[in-house]
Enzyme design. Structure first.
Site: not given
Ligand code: 2IT
Length: 446
Positions: A124, A164, A235-241
């Site tokens: 990370k 991320d 949230g309202f970002g990429n993941v929530a979307w």
């Molecule tokens: O928390 C995660 O798993 C991500 N941000 C995706 C990491 C990735 O390498 O696609």
């Protein structure tokens, strides 16, 4: 394994790192019995070895803003474990980034990536740089400075970062451009790339889609379905979307999304162009959700509160670590919530998880539920290696399969005597086995 001693040493060795300790403790407590039943892990000191990241890189990033002022930020890459594949994990630009949050995320990533069935180790990275309010040129210069240093430590077979929080396709593009400029190589060194230069279809949607595929498997395990379920998403970002998009397709009713400023209650459901609007909101980079209620006046904005106070059947945290605490868990349980799908990394506090489990609410940990993002990054790496791209359906089908296999693994290692599925335990044990066995087979290297 001597859990008490390991925890005491861990605390002594990692002072002032509460997030890392929280993440590690959760894993240690849930794998303890399994490790004790399989003495080879103690013999090779696997647990102790897994608690130490293979490498922590910290570097300085200087950049110049649009007014000519010079700024200094800190950058990090934690390369946690390479036993089953190159380090893999996102890059986060957020003021909360420090060595503690990077260590916890890299640690979680190792287990998550192991669960995906794909050959990826855990890492990370990020910076305490805050993208909020920055111009496009400032973002570009920052990303270029960040990559100028990071490129020394990464490579398509060594360490493959992605996005991320605070890092989307645009930032991946800026970083990729700089990598290419310095190294003169067009290779799969980052994932989350744009489609026409090596990106994969479905990658933007993948974390959210995967989480909902996982939820579907959880529902099926309880002979239940999405039909008639009310859902709160944070949230309202990429993941929530991605999650909202898939829920709409499958007929789940999302009545709330949220931001750091409060939450939106939309009893009509977050559907249609409102889902597209989430993208627009994110693109403003103001990091507030309130404008949704101005654009759609039938929806209400509740300032300063979290959507966990609503009466919903399913709660899906998609924002940031520890966004759902014990009080929230109690409120959700009192309101009859039956499923919590942690889609942010360590989105729930440890006491919130214990409470939900004590109420026999189905709880999926982030490592399992949000693994679809990195899994699809793994699929992007495969396509890059083969120098071809798969069709949308192909990627989606693989993602679906991966999420089903993660669910099966959770059932295998997490089903308790009374039939309750302890997904935390299941995910941690299944993730541990693959990495631990690989470490044993590769000798005392790391
Ligand atoms: O928390 C995660 O798993 C991500 N941000 C995706 C990491 C990735 O390498 O696609």
């Amino acid at each position: 394994m001597d859990l008490k001693k390991i925890l005491a040493d861990l605390e002594a060795n990692n002072p002032a790192q509460p997030l890392y300790l929280q993440a590690a403790k959760e894993v240690l407590e849930t794998i303890e019995d399994f490790v004790n039943k399989n003495p080879k892990y103690d013999k090779y000191a696997i647990v102790e070895r897994l608690l130490e990241p293979e490498r922590i890189i910290q570097f300085k990033i200087t950049w110049v803003d649009d007014n000519g002022k010079i700024h200094v930020n800190r950058g990090y890459r934690v390369q946690h474990n390479m036993a089953i594949g190159p380090y893999k994990g996102g890059i986060r630009f957020h003021p909360s980034v420090n060595v503690d949050s990077m260590k916890f995320l890299a640690f979680e990533q190792t287990f998550k990536n192991s669960l995906t069935t794909l050959p990826m180790g855990g890492g990370k990275g990020g910076s305490d740089f805050d993208p909020q309010g920055k111009s496009e040129n400032e973002m570009m210069r920052f990303c270029q400075s960040f990559m100028t240093e990071l490129q020394k430590y990464i490579g398509p077979e060594t360490d493959v970062p992605a996005g991320d929080i605070g890092v989307g396709a645009r930032e991946v593009g800026f970083m990729y451009g700089q990598y290419k400029r310095i190294r003169d190589e067009h290779v799969g060194v980052l994932t989350g790339k744009s489609l026409n230069w090596g990106g994969s279809l479905i990658r933007p949607e993948a974390t959210g889609f995967g989480s909902i595929y996982f939820l579907q498997a959880m529902l099926k395990a309880k002979k239940d379905s999405l039909k008639g379920k009310k859902i709160a998403v944070s949230g309202f970002g990429n993941v929530a979307w991605g999650a909202v998009l898939k829920l709409e397709e499958l007929g789940g009713k999302v009545i709330a999304i949220s931001g750091p400023d409060g939450y939106i209650l939309d009893e009509d459901g977050v559907t249609g162009d409102k889902v597209d609007y989430m993208r627009e909101l994110l693109a403003t980079r103001n990091n507030v959700v309130a404008p949704y209620a101005t654009k759609y006046p039938k929806a209400k904005f509740i300032a300063g509160k979290k959507p966990w106070e609503l009466k919903v059947d399913i709660a899906i945290p998609c924002a940031i670590q520890n966004e759902l605490n014990l009080d929230d868990a109690k409120q959700l349980a009192a309101n009859g919530c039956q499923y919590v799908v942690e889609t942010s990394n360590m989105g729930c506090t440890a006491d919130a998880i214990y409470y939900l489990q004590s109420k026999k609410i189905s709880f999926a940990p982030g490592k399992a539920a949000n693994a679809g993002g990195v899994a699809t990054s793994g699929l992007e790496m495969t396509q890059n290696s083969m120098k071809l791209s798969w069709r949308r359906e192909e990627v989606d089908e693989k993602l679906h399969q991966i999420m089903s296999s993660i669910h099966e693994n959770c059932l295998k290692y997490g089903t308790e005597k009374d039939g309750y599925i302890n997904y935390v335990k299941g995910a941690n044990i299944a993730g541990f086995i693959k990495v631990a066995d690989a470490m044993i087979e590769q000798g005392v290297a790391y």
